[in-house]
Design an enzyme around this catalytic site. Structure first.
Site, PDB file in Angstrom:
ATOM      1  N   ILE A 149       0.841  -1.201   0.000  1.00 52.88           N
ATOM      2  CA  ILE A 149       0.000   0.000   0.000  1.00 52.88           C
ATOM      3  C   ILE A 149       0.874   1.248   0.000  1.00 52.88           C
ATOM      4  O   ILE A 149       0.423   2.335   0.340  1.00 52.88           O
ATOM      5  CB  ILE A 149      -0.978  -0.002   1.200  1.00 52.88           C
ATOM      6  N   GLY A 150       2.130   1.068  -0.383  1.00 58.86           N
ATOM      7  CA  GLY A 150       3.072   2.183  -0.412  1.00 58.86           C
ATOM      8  C   GLY A 150       4.107   2.106   0.692  1.00 58.86           C
ATOM      9  O   GLY A 150       5.082   2.849   0.699  1.00 58.86           O
ATOM     10  N   ALA A 185       4.293  -5.729   8.786  1.00 58.84           N
ATOM     11  CA  ALA A 185       5.733  -6.007   8.833  1.00 58.84           C
ATOM     12  C   ALA A 185       5.997  -7.167   9.786  1.00 58.84           C
ATOM     13  O   ALA A 185       6.722  -8.111   9.461  1.00 58.84           O
ATOM     14  CB  ALA A 185       6.506  -4.763   9.260  1.00 58.84           C
ATOM     15  N   ASN A 216      14.038  -2.060   7.147  1.00 56.01           N
ATOM     16  CA  ASN A 216      14.622  -1.262   6.067  1.00 56.01           C
ATOM     17  C   ASN A 216      14.558   0.227   6.425  1.00 56.01           C
ATOM     18  O   ASN A 216      13.493   0.847   6.327  1.00 56.01           O
ATOM     19  CB  ASN A 216      13.880  -1.514   4.756  1.00 56.01           C
ATOM     20  N   LYS A 261       8.332  -4.012  15.495  1.00 54.80           N
ATOM     21  CA  LYS A 261       7.145  -3.229  15.832  1.00 54.80           C
ATOM     22  C   LYS A 261       6.684  -2.517  14.562  1.00 54.80           C
ATOM     23  O   LYS A 261       7.512  -2.131  13.745  1.00 54.80           O
ATOM     24  CB  LYS A 261       7.478  -2.194  16.902  1.00 54.80           C
ATOM     25  N   GLY A 294       3.817   1.947  10.476  1.00 50.70           N
ATOM     26  CA  GLY A 294       2.999   2.628   9.475  1.00 50.70           C
ATOM     27  C   GLY A 294       2.188   3.789  10.026  1.00 50.70           C
ATOM     28  O   GLY A 294       1.851   4.722   9.307  1.00 50.70           O
ATOM     29  N   GLU A 295       1.849   3.737  11.288  1.00 49.62           N
ATOM     30  CA  GLU A 295       0.934   4.732  11.818  1.00 49.62           C
ATOM     31  C   GLU A 295       1.541   5.674  12.851  1.00 49.62           C
ATOM     32  O   GLU A 295       1.113   6.820  12.988  1.00 49.62           O
ATOM     33  CB  GLU A 295      -0.310   4.026  12.389  1.00 49.62           C
TER      34      GLU A 295
HETATM   35 MO1  MOS Z   1      -4.672   1.551   9.160  1.00 54.39          MO
HETATM   36  S1  MOS Z   1      -5.955   3.128   9.487  1.00 54.39           S
HETATM   37  O1  MOS Z   1      -4.947   0.602  10.522  1.00 54.39           O
HETATM   38  O2  MOS Z   1      -5.228   0.897   7.716  1.00 54.39           O
END
Ligand code: MOS
Length: 758
Positions: free
Chosen positions: A469-470, A513, A651, A721, A724-725
């Site tokens: 998703i990028g 990940a 990475n 861990k 992404g968020e």
């Molecule tokens: Mo993310 S908002 O848990 O896709």
């Protein structure tokens, strides 16, 4: 399973799919070459509440090339409604004549060309009976419902007297903050639109659609169409941004599948940018009430956090961010509450750190207010209330390097140059402010499966239905397999994004990940084991008669510590022409049927905030400088320094991008973004990327990211861990805190804009 976490300590690796992406070779869902497709165009409602009494389709049907028009009258409930993001009810579309929200799908036109479908859609007249809608909070008819503050749905829990205890501690405390905050609706706006292409081959349906959950989409559409999930294939090799917006099934998919079936021909839908605002999910607006109290030396004595979130009429979806905020700082009394407010709006859903982005704005703003009330440095206030124990559950954090993040980022940022007095720092016409805030995010991991094969030439093929998703999934998976098999990254070919491949959990909650690397390492270990066992049994092997456990893979060969080695071109053929393994991984704490459930599209997740052994979160700290023009009140953000401790970084190249993208989006959340909802019509006003404000390059000159080394052996075997968020969390508060420091004006409602500082 033996796993050495050292194999994942990352060297910076360029994206393996980078060239394909920048040359246009990467196929996104609507780029897939389909023979002879028809094209769909959606018709959406221009009222937010009411019902349809009928349609005038004459002019639309007269457009040359029009093949079919789907409305509630022609198809009705041939398709079951999709579940909402929480699995509960959500608004319907073509199943009935009811209109629940602005921009709801009310018809689907199918034609030979995109242009004909678009023209005909513009000629459809819906006869509607409108009722006055409730747009948001405070609108007549909006209904407030108290809900459980946890993720699970259900009635509001009895708080076991916590609210009373927190109120008593608050009343008795010498220093306190009692404030209300608000955040606006926001839309993800991934650059790839919400496309769907459906093609039937007999009873087999293939769906090309950007999704964050290949196997979930497959199962959900099968349920909606009442067909066997084995007959549904979903394909999504690359996703042009997701951020949560592709995490749930939306109404469009099953309708396009039905249209393709009626026509006996593939149907492709590429909706407009404006339609993306109403046919998918969004981050709902919130209101929040925070009360903090402390002793004179800055020890918290109470934390109280209550939230209100807008949702649709039928859905009780909520993000309930108090589940997170109540775990952040040590306090003897903690009380929380959450309410949803039903309005005539579409159902919201996941958006990057759904819970933490709005709720940490309030908490971290309130902490800054408390620091001023105490006349204390805000970093020192956080240090005074730092804890290695989850204040809600009493469990230890698996690791928590919050204060090292603050200290390293503060040092780099030169926080020491800050004069704490508000409105005290200036540079010519600019008022200068420094602000900071905590970032954190739970670490989730789910079951996953993978298939890996290795050729005698030393090339590995990794297949799993994971999602790019990028975030760089192709690359992190390639790195993991390469390191575990002792190969170069360029010798690993990764195939993702197809439900014909083994399942992994949804690419949400920053789990992928951790979920994908653990199963890849497990599959690689199985490859090593099989090669080693075949080698020790073979008379022509240097390892004949040895102990297979002592052999490892590196540099394209099977090796022993004593220096003996045998190249893969000899070792692999002993096991067959090509060695292929299939592996499954179920993380600790999940039930044995977790994989079977995943194959049914129902992901079980080991969540960092609901484990029995530890509470697992990643931590970070944001520092931001803002400049406010003394005359125009224009707000600029010249520099950001953010530090994160998120376990082993696979990475650093893609990790840095995730952190930086998150930080920039956090600035956006603070200063730019808001979906405007007309209070009378409940219609969305700025449904385009010109009026929906986002930061561009000139808005974000310098973002420095510090990755604080962290080796967490308790979070999971590889110490991975998710990242992404976490980058976005808390940044909106850091900016608001800096605006206060620059101007002396505390703004508790986002977005903060020049007019609020006049
Ligand atoms: Mo993310 S908002 O848990 O896709």
């Amino acid at each position: 399973m033996t796993i050495d976490p050292a194999i994942l300590i990352g060297t910076p690796t360029p994206r393996v799919d980078g060239v394909a992406k920048v040359t246009g070779a990467a196929r996104y869902a609507s780029d897939e070459q389909i023979a002879n497709p028809a094209f769909a165009c959606l018709v959406t409602s221009d009222i937010a509440r009411g019902h349809i009494t009928g349609f005038d389709l004459t002019a639309a049907k007269a457009v040359p090339g029009v093949l079919d028009i789907l409305t509630f009258e022609t198809v009705g409930n041939q398709v079951k409604s999709p579940p909402g993001p929480d699995g509960g009810p959500t608004t319907t579309t073509l199943e009935s004549n009811r209109i629940w929200h602005d921009g709801q799908i009310i018809a689907v036109v199918v034609a030979d060309t995109f242009e004909a479908a678009t023209e005909a859609a513009g000629k459809i007249r819906a006869n509607t009976v409108a009722e006055p809608p409730s747009a948001s909070f405070d609108a007549p008819g909006a209904e407030v419902q108290a809900v459980a503050p946890g993720r699970a749905s259900g009635p509001a829990e009895d708080d076991h007297g916590k609210r009373k205890a927190a109120a008593a501690a608050f009343a008795a405390a010498p220093v306190k903050v009692d404030a209300h905050y608000a955040t606006p609706p926001q839309h993800h706006n991934p650059i790839e639109l919400f496309t769907t292409t459906c093609a039937w081959d007999g009873k087999q349906l293939t769906i090309y659609e950007p999704t964050q959950f290949m196997w979930g989409l497959k199962a959900a559409i099968a349920r909606q169409l009442a067909i066997d999930p084995a007959d549904v294939r979903t394909v999504s090799r690359f996703v042009g941004g997701a951020f949560g917006s592709r995490g749930s099934v939306t109404a469009r998919t099953a309708w396009i599948a039905l249209a393709a079936k009626r026509l006996g021909r593939p149907v492709k839908l590429v909706p407009t940018r404006a339609q993306g605002f109403t046919i998918a999910t969004y981050r709902a607006e919130t209101r929040q009430h925070v009360r903090l109290s402390a002793t004179a030396d800055g020890k918290l004595t109470s934390v109280f956090h209550e939230g209100w979130e807008v949702t649709s009429r039928p859905s009780s979806y909520k993000v309930a961010g108090v589940e997170a905020t109540s775990r952040l700082y040590a306090s003897p009394t903690i009380a929380t509450a959450v309410n949803v407010v039903h309005a005539d709006r579409s159902t919201p859903g996941f958006m990057r750190a759904p819970a933490e982005v709005p709720y940490m704005f309030a908490l971290e703003s309130a902490i800054d207010e408390l620091a001023y009330a105490l006349n204390m440095d805000p970093i020192e206030l956080r240090r005074a209330n730092d804890t290695q124990t989850d204040p809600v559950s009493g469990l230890p954090f698996s690791s928590r390097l919050l204060m090292p993040c603050f200290d390293q980022a503060a040092d780099k940022f030169e926080w020491r140059r800050r004069n704490p007095k508000p409105a005290s720092m200036r540079d010519g016409v600019w008022q200068v402010g420094y602000g900071c805030a905590t970032s954190f995010y739970p670490n989730n991991i789910g079951p996953a499966a993978a298939r890996i094969s290795i050729t005698p030439g030393g090339r590995a093929h990794v297949s799993m239905a994971a999602h790019e998703i990028g975030t760089g999934a192709y690359t992190t998976i390639a790195i993991t397999a390469a390191q575990a098999l002792g190969l170069a990254v360029s010798d690993v070919i990764v195939q993702l994004g197809d439900s014909e491949l083994p399942p992994v959990p949804p690419a949400g909650g920053s789990n992928n990940a951790a979920s994908t690397t653990h199963v890849v390492v497990k599959a690689c270990e199985e490859i090593r084991r099989r090669l080693a066992e075949a080698a020790v049994q073979a008379k022509d092997s240097p390892f004949h008669g040895g102990d297979p456990a002592t052999l490892s893979l590196s540099g394209g060969a099977l090796r022993h510590a004593n220096g003996q080695s045998e190249p893969l071109r000899k070792a692999v053929p002993r096991t067959g022409a090509r060695l292929e393994v299939y592996a499954e991984n179920i993380p600790a704490g999940l039930s044995a049927d977790a994989l079977a459930r995943l194959y049914e599209g129902r992901p079980l997740m080991s969540r960092g905030d609901s484990r029995k052994d530890v509470t697992a979160y990643a931590f970070g700290a944001h520092f931001v400088e803002v400049r406010v023009h003394s005359v125009t009140r224009q707000i600029r953000v010249p520099r950001v320094v953010s530090a994160f401790a998120s376990g082993n970084i696979i990475n650093p190249v893609t990790a840095r991008s995730q952190y930086m993208g998150g930080a920039i989006w956090g600035i956006s959340s603070a200063l730019h973004e808001a979906t405007e909802v007309d209070p009378v019509s409940a219609r969305l006003i700025n449904t385009n990327l010109a009026d929906y404000m986002v930061p561009v390059n000139a808005d974000v000159p310098s973002v420095e990211i510090i990755m604080v080394p962290e080796h967490d052996t308790r979070v999971n075997p590889l110490g991975v861990k998710g990242i992404g968020e976490i980058g976005i969390v808390g940044m909106n508060a850091a900016v608001a805190n800096a605006v206060f420091h620059a101007t002396g004006k505390r703004l508790r409602e986002l977005p903060i804009r020049a007019e609020h500082l006049l």
